[in-house]
Design an enzyme around this catalytic site. Sequence first.
Site, short mmCIF file in Angstrom:
data_model
loop_
_atom_site.label_atom_id
_atom_site.label_comp_id
_atom_site.label_asym_id
_atom_site.label_seq_id
_atom_site.Cartn_x
_atom_site.Cartn_y
_atom_site.Cartn_z
CG ASP A 1 -2.03 -0.97 1.14
OD1 ASP A 1 -2.53 -1.20 0.03
OD2 ASP A 1 -2.43 -1.51 2.19
CG ASP B 1 -6.90 -4.24 0.38
OD1 ASP B 1 -6.64 -4.63 1.53
OD2 ASP B 1 -6.21 -3.41 -0.23
N GLY C 1 -9.69 3.11 8.81
CA GLY C 1 -9.93 1.83 9.46
C GLY C 1 -11.38 1.50 9.72
#
Length: 254
Positions: free
Chosen positions: A52, A199, A168
Amino acid sequence: MNSQFAGLTREACVALLASYPLSVGILAGQWIALHRYLQQLEALNQPLLHLDLMDGQFCPQFTVGPWAVGQLPQTFIKDVHLMVADQWTAAQACVKAGAHCITLQAEGDIHLHHTLSWLGQQTVPVIGGEMPVIRGISLCPATPLDVIIPILSDVEVIQLLAVNPGYGSKMRSSDLHERVAQLLCLLGDKREGKIIVIDGSLTQDQLPSLIAQGIDRVVSGSALFRDDRLVENTRSWRAMFKVAGDTTFLPSTA
């Protein structure tokens, strides 16, 4: 491990990549143990490494830049996910650094077609030759799926984020399943030749139902490195796909 991709067409590379159901978020591990992780993954015949790249602008976090791609061994398939404000510049740098798969954010660039078209003309080294760059598009949880319609012919990977990058906050499982169903409906007869990826902070308990829906791959980081049991966790996650009979991939017993 990536020598089997040398000289293959784009279509053949996609078919081969689809047989690998797990991309390991390598940055989620302890960096001081990176060499050990890479040795373990190579012994497991686990070629896909997910990176990432966040620049602190597209999302709050900052991780690494394209330079990190070139630091990983050439034997792996480097699966790079760009979460940056300037995807065009980052994509060029990632190709130069040897990224084999590059996934852009649908929300991150008004010139997606240009960047994807350019990526479609690029090749990168693998052991024994070269392979075409595999192109992906990723969507945040609230992004309408139909934004990918104009670029469907320019991508091989469609990635659905189950979390909001950098924050998150996770999607409810029921909402994620509905989103997968909507994507499959949208693709229709264009499903063939596309790798569907989920993902974002998945648990192993979520895998069977997602696999049954027809996804091809998951990206996992922290869950695989939990309790310093990368080997055991990687085997366990891959076995979920094998049991479901969703791929021809056979986990190594090493």
